[in-house]
Design a protein around this motif. Structure first.
Motif, PDB file in Angstrom:
ATOM      1  N   ARG A 158     -19.919  -4.466   7.536  1.00 35.65           N
ATOM      2  CA  ARG A 158     -20.678  -3.243   7.295  1.00 35.65           C
ATOM      3  C   ARG A 158     -20.221  -2.126   7.932  1.00 35.65           C
ATOM      4  NH1 ARG A 158     -24.848  -2.636  11.633  1.00 35.65           N
ATOM      5  NH2 ARG A 158     -24.331  -3.841  13.464  1.00 35.65           N
ATOM      6  N   PHE A 159     -19.064  -1.989   8.794  1.00 35.24           N
ATOM      7  CA  PHE A 159     -18.496  -0.900   9.264  1.00 35.24           C
ATOM      8  C   PHE A 159     -17.228  -0.413   8.295  1.00 35.24           C
ATOM      9  CE2 PHE A 159     -20.764  -2.912  12.786  1.00 35.24           C
ATOM     10  CZ  PHE A 159     -21.334  -1.797  13.021  1.00 35.24           C
ATOM     11  N   PHE A 160     -16.977  -1.174   7.420  1.00 34.58           N
ATOM     12  CA  PHE A 160     -15.409  -0.824   6.768  1.00 34.58           C
ATOM     13  C   PHE A 160     -15.568  -1.611   5.497  1.00 34.58           C
ATOM     14  CE2 PHE A 160     -11.298  -1.918   5.243  1.00 34.58           C
ATOM     15  CZ  PHE A 160     -10.650  -0.953   5.628  1.00 34.58           C
ATOM     16  N   LYS A 161     -15.265  -0.717   4.608  1.00 35.19           N
ATOM     17  CA  LYS A 161     -14.963  -1.353   3.201  1.00 35.19           C
ATOM     18  C   LYS A 161     -13.877  -0.668   2.301  1.00 35.19           C
ATOM     19  CE  LYS A 161     -19.912  -1.794   2.283  1.00 35.19           C
ATOM     20  NZ  LYS A 161     -21.192  -1.222   1.384  1.00 35.19           N
ATOM     21  N   GLU A 162     -13.257  -1.452   1.648  1.00 33.02           N
ATOM     22  CA  GLU A 162     -12.231  -0.947   0.797  1.00 33.02           C
ATOM     23  C   GLU A 162     -12.578  -0.832  -0.541  1.00 33.02           C
ATOM     24  OE1 GLU A 162      -7.604  -2.314   0.833  1.00 33.02           O
ATOM     25  OE2 GLU A 162      -8.576  -3.267  -0.750  1.00 33.02           O
ATOM     26  N   LEU A 163     -12.943   0.371  -0.973  1.00 33.41           N
ATOM     27  CA  LEU A 163     -13.556   0.658  -2.115  1.00 33.41           C
ATOM     28  C   LEU A 163     -12.806   0.450  -3.444  1.00 33.41           C
ATOM     29  CD1 LEU A 163     -15.438   3.912  -1.101  1.00 33.41           C
ATOM     30  CD2 LEU A 163     -16.282   1.784  -1.084  1.00 33.41           C
ATOM     31  N   ASP A 164     -11.543   0.538  -3.417  1.00 32.09           N
ATOM     32  CA  ASP A 164     -10.806   0.422  -4.488  1.00 32.09           C
ATOM     33  C   ASP A 164      -9.207   0.337  -4.055  1.00 32.09           C
ATOM     34  OD1 ASP A 164      -9.929  -0.033  -6.862  1.00 32.09           O
ATOM     35  OD2 ASP A 164     -10.023   1.995  -7.580  1.00 32.09           O
ATOM     36  N   TYR A 165      -8.323  -0.241  -4.775  1.00 34.31           N
ATOM     37  CA  TYR A 165      -7.063  -0.646  -4.390  1.00 34.31           C
ATOM     38  C   TYR A 165      -6.189  -0.754  -5.629  1.00 34.31           C
ATOM     39  CZ  TYR A 165      -2.706  -3.090  -3.192  1.00 34.31           C
ATOM     40  OH  TYR A 165      -1.175  -3.300  -3.065  1.00 34.31           O
ATOM     41  N   ARG A 166      -5.257   0.240  -6.024  1.00 32.08           N
ATOM     42  CA  ARG A 166      -4.518   0.136  -7.161  1.00 32.08           C
ATOM     43  C   ARG A 166      -2.985   0.297  -6.934  1.00 32.08           C
ATOM     44  NH1 ARG A 166      -7.510   2.709 -11.384  1.00 32.08           N
ATOM     45  NH2 ARG A 166      -9.800   2.678 -11.043  1.00 32.08           N
ATOM     46  N   PRO A 167      -2.385  -0.450  -7.466  1.00 34.49           N
ATOM     47  CA  PRO A 167      -0.906  -0.415  -7.360  1.00 34.49           C
ATOM     48  C   PRO A 167      -0.323   0.816  -8.190  1.00 34.49           C
ATOM     49  CG  PRO A 167      -1.324  -2.369  -8.806  1.00 34.49           C
ATOM     50  CD  PRO A 167      -2.747  -1.847  -8.162  1.00 34.49           C
ATOM     51  N   THR A 168       0.421   1.546  -7.878  1.00 34.49           N
ATOM     52  CA  THR A 168       0.903   2.992  -8.792  1.00 34.49           C
ATOM     53  C   THR A 168       2.350   2.978  -8.406  1.00 34.49           C
ATOM     54  OG1 THR A 168       1.030   4.686  -6.997  1.00 34.49           O
ATOM     55  CG2 THR A 168      -1.263   4.107  -7.894  1.00 34.49           C
ATOM     56  N   LEU A 202      -2.094   2.761  -3.605  1.00 34.76           N
ATOM     57  CA  LEU A 202      -3.397   3.405  -3.422  1.00 34.76           C
ATOM     58  C   LEU A 202      -4.444   2.935  -3.353  1.00 34.76           C
ATOM     59  CD1 LEU A 202      -3.875   6.686  -3.497  1.00 34.76           C
ATOM     60  CD2 LEU A 202      -4.665   6.064  -6.210  1.00 34.76           C
ATOM     61  N   THR A 203      -4.999   3.347  -2.115  1.00 30.68           N
ATOM     62  CA  THR A 203      -6.373   2.504  -1.307  1.00 30.68           C
ATOM     63  C   THR A 203      -7.226   3.846  -1.227  1.00 30.68           C
ATOM     64  OG1 THR A 203      -4.839   1.079  -0.426  1.00 30.68           O
ATOM     65  CG2 THR A 203      -7.041   0.996   0.354  1.00 30.68           C
ATOM     66  N   LEU A 204      -8.409   3.408  -1.479  1.00 28.70           N
ATOM     67  CA  LEU A 204      -9.795   4.301  -1.174  1.00 28.70           C
ATOM     68  C   LEU A 204     -10.423   3.469  -0.101  1.00 28.70           C
ATOM     69  CD1 LEU A 204     -11.645   6.987  -1.477  1.00 28.70           C
ATOM     70  CD2 LEU A 204     -12.672   5.401  -3.268  1.00 28.70           C
ATOM     71  N   ARG A 205     -10.792   4.069   0.981  1.00 29.19           N
ATOM     72  CA  ARG A 205     -11.626   3.350   2.014  1.00 29.19           C
ATOM     73  C   ARG A 205     -12.652   3.968   2.627  1.00 29.19           C
ATOM     74  NH1 ARG A 205      -7.140   1.198   6.585  1.00 29.19           N
ATOM     75  NH2 ARG A 205      -7.573   3.171   7.089  1.00 29.19           N
ATOM     76  N   TRP A 206     -13.830   3.366   2.798  1.00 30.63           N
ATOM     77  CA  TRP A 206     -14.845   3.790   3.644  1.00 30.63           C
ATOM     78  C   TRP A 206     -15.156   3.273   5.193  1.00 30.63           C
ATOM     79  CZ3 TRP A 206     -18.895   1.179   5.476  1.00 30.63           C
ATOM     80  CH2 TRP A 206     -20.191   1.864   5.890  1.00 30.63           C
ATOM     81  N   ARG A 207     -15.318   3.955   6.105  1.00 32.96           N
ATOM     82  CA  ARG A 207     -15.637   3.092   7.186  1.00 32.96           C
ATOM     83  C   ARG A 207     -16.649   4.082   8.143  1.00 32.96           C
ATOM     84  NH1 ARG A 207     -12.539   5.535  11.510  1.00 32.96           N
ATOM     85  NH2 ARG A 207     -10.910   6.910  10.843  1.00 32.96           N
ATOM     86  N   ILE A 208     -17.066   3.417   8.940  1.00 34.63           N
ATOM     87  CA  ILE A 208     -18.097   4.240   9.979  1.00 34.63           C
ATOM     88  C   ILE A 208     -17.189   4.533  11.147  1.00 34.63           C
ATOM     89  CG2 ILE A 208     -20.141   3.833  11.523  1.00 34.63           C
ATOM     90  CD1 ILE A 208     -21.026   4.300   8.822  1.00 34.63           C
ATOM     91  N   ASP A 209     -17.180   5.854  11.433  1.00 33.09           N
ATOM     92  CA  ASP A 209     -16.804   6.347  12.806  1.00 33.09           C
ATOM     93  C   ASP A 209     -17.171   5.737  14.229  1.00 33.09           C
ATOM     94  OD1 ASP A 209     -14.581   7.866  14.108  1.00 33.09           O
ATOM     95  OD2 ASP A 209     -16.601   8.841  14.926  1.00 33.09           O
ATOM     96  N   PRO A 210     -16.716   4.945  14.943  1.00 32.71           N
ATOM     97  CA  PRO A 210     -17.284   4.204  16.072  1.00 32.71           C
ATOM     98  C   PRO A 210     -17.850   5.235  17.136  1.00 32.71           C
ATOM     99  CG  PRO A 210     -14.839   4.083  16.438  1.00 32.71           C
ATOM    100  CD  PRO A 210     -15.226   4.579  14.883  1.00 32.71           C
ATOM    101  N   GLU A 230     -11.519   7.729   3.273  1.00 31.24           N
ATOM    102  CA  GLU A 230      -9.835   7.959   3.616  1.00 31.24           C
ATOM    103  C   GLU A 230      -9.167   7.407   2.094  1.00 31.24           C
ATOM    104  OE1 GLU A 230      -9.726   7.121   8.181  1.00 31.24           O
ATOM    105  OE2 GLU A 230      -9.380   5.444   6.837  1.00 31.24           O
ATOM    106  N   ILE A 231      -8.241   8.266   1.829  1.00 31.59           N
ATOM    107  CA  ILE A 231      -7.204   7.916   0.710  1.00 31.59           C
ATOM    108  C   ILE A 231      -5.702   7.714   1.479  1.00 31.59           C
ATOM    109  CG2 ILE A 231      -6.062   8.550  -1.496  1.00 31.59           C
ATOM    110  CD1 ILE A 231      -8.534  10.216  -1.874  1.00 31.59           C
ATOM    111  N   LYS A 232      -5.199   6.395   1.230  1.00 24.71           N
ATOM    112  CA  LYS A 232      -3.927   6.149   1.426  1.00 24.71           C
ATOM    113  C   LYS A 232      -3.080   5.753   0.423  1.00 24.71           C
ATOM    114  CE  LYS A 232      -2.961   3.739   5.005  1.00 24.71           C
ATOM    115  NZ  LYS A 232      -2.674   2.702   6.116  1.00 24.71           N
ATOM    116  N   LEU A 233      -1.693   6.549   0.508  1.00 26.15           N
ATOM    117  CA  LEU A 233      -0.742   5.970  -0.546  1.00 26.15           C
ATOM    118  C   LEU A 233       0.240   5.271   0.087  1.00 26.15           C
ATOM    119  CD1 LEU A 233       0.271   6.219  -3.420  1.00 26.15           C
ATOM    120  CD2 LEU A 233       1.424   8.566  -2.724  1.00 26.15           C
ATOM    121  N   GLY A 234       0.452   3.950   0.145  1.00 25.14           N
ATOM    122  CA  GLY A 234       1.445   3.400   1.011  1.00 25.14           C
ATOM    123  C   GLY A 234       0.865   3.183   2.425  1.00 25.14           C
TER     124      GLY A 234
END
Length: 238
Positions: A3-13, A18-26, A34-38
């Protein structure tokens, strides 16, 4: 998942995962996207001051005019685009992103600013390479190849010297920047976001191309490191 972290989407490009993440700041308890590329963090909603400043500083330049047509290179979480659309003088906005997956996230409404960006009738989201479109003889608007703009805002690379792909370095030269000139109206503004403090060398390169150019520091508190962060917005005008 928790309930504090979710990976909303993951795509190989072709550029990496490419990853879209949601989390709760502690610490604050606030929501963070957050969006991460690699292994690279492309954007976090924890720090958005300079992304918003990219739009507000550029559109406050004297002589930029009214009924503004604007290009934003780099969609990300949408903070620069949303700040641009808050200006009532903006009549059209083209947002260009090399990752169609990011555009899909906004069209699908996965991000907090998706509605205000993708849902605004002034906005067109375009999947494409900003740097290719910025070259001499190319165009940001394929439907109107000769079209010129009042402002072109760029937020893709970490800085003019720290780029996501080596081929992008060509853009940050006098010859590369010259391609922007034929895409701006008289008095038009080019502005660039940087994750680093101003680099005087790049400001000098901009002055070889534009009538005037400068860099402004954007300072804000970084709660993770417990210090003041310094980023930059570069501004040039025809």
């Amino acid at each position: 998942m928790s309930r504090f972290f979710k990976e909303l989407d993951y795509r190989p490009t072709p550029l990496g995962a490419l990853t879209l993440r949601w989390r709760i700041d502690p610490v604050s308890g606030g929501e963070i996207y957050e969006i991460k590329l690699g292994d690279d963090f492309l954007m976090s909603s924890m720090f958005t001051e300079s992304e918003k400043a990219l739009a507000t500083i550029a559109l406050e330049e004297p002589g930029i005019g009214s009924d503004l047509d604007v290009v934003v290179g780099g969609l990300g979480l949408g903070f620069t685009a949303a700040a641009t659309l808050k200006d009532p003088r903006v009549r059209s906005l083209l947002v260009i992103d090399a990752l169609p997956e990011v555009i899909e996230w906004h069209v699908e409404g996965l991000l907090p600013l998706s509605g205000s960006v993708a849902g605004d009738p002034r906005t067109r989201l375009i999947a494409g390479n900003f740097f290719d479109m910025a070259k001499r003889g190319a165009s940001f608007d394929q439907e109107h190849p000769a079209r010129r703009f009042d402002a072109i805002l760029l937020d893709v690379d970490h800085s003019p010297s720290k780029v996501l792909h080596p081929s992008n370095l060509e853009f940050y030269t006098a010859d590369g920047l010259a391609g922007i000139l034929d895409k701006l109206k008289p008095g038009g503004v080019f502005a660039l976001w940087s994750n680093e403090p101003p680099e005087e060398g790049f400001t000098q390169v901009m002055r070889q191309v534009f009538a005037q150019a400068r860099a402004e520091e954007v300072r804000f508190h970084n709660p993770i490191q417990g210090n003041e962060a310094v980023q930059a917005v570069y501004i040039a005008q025809v």
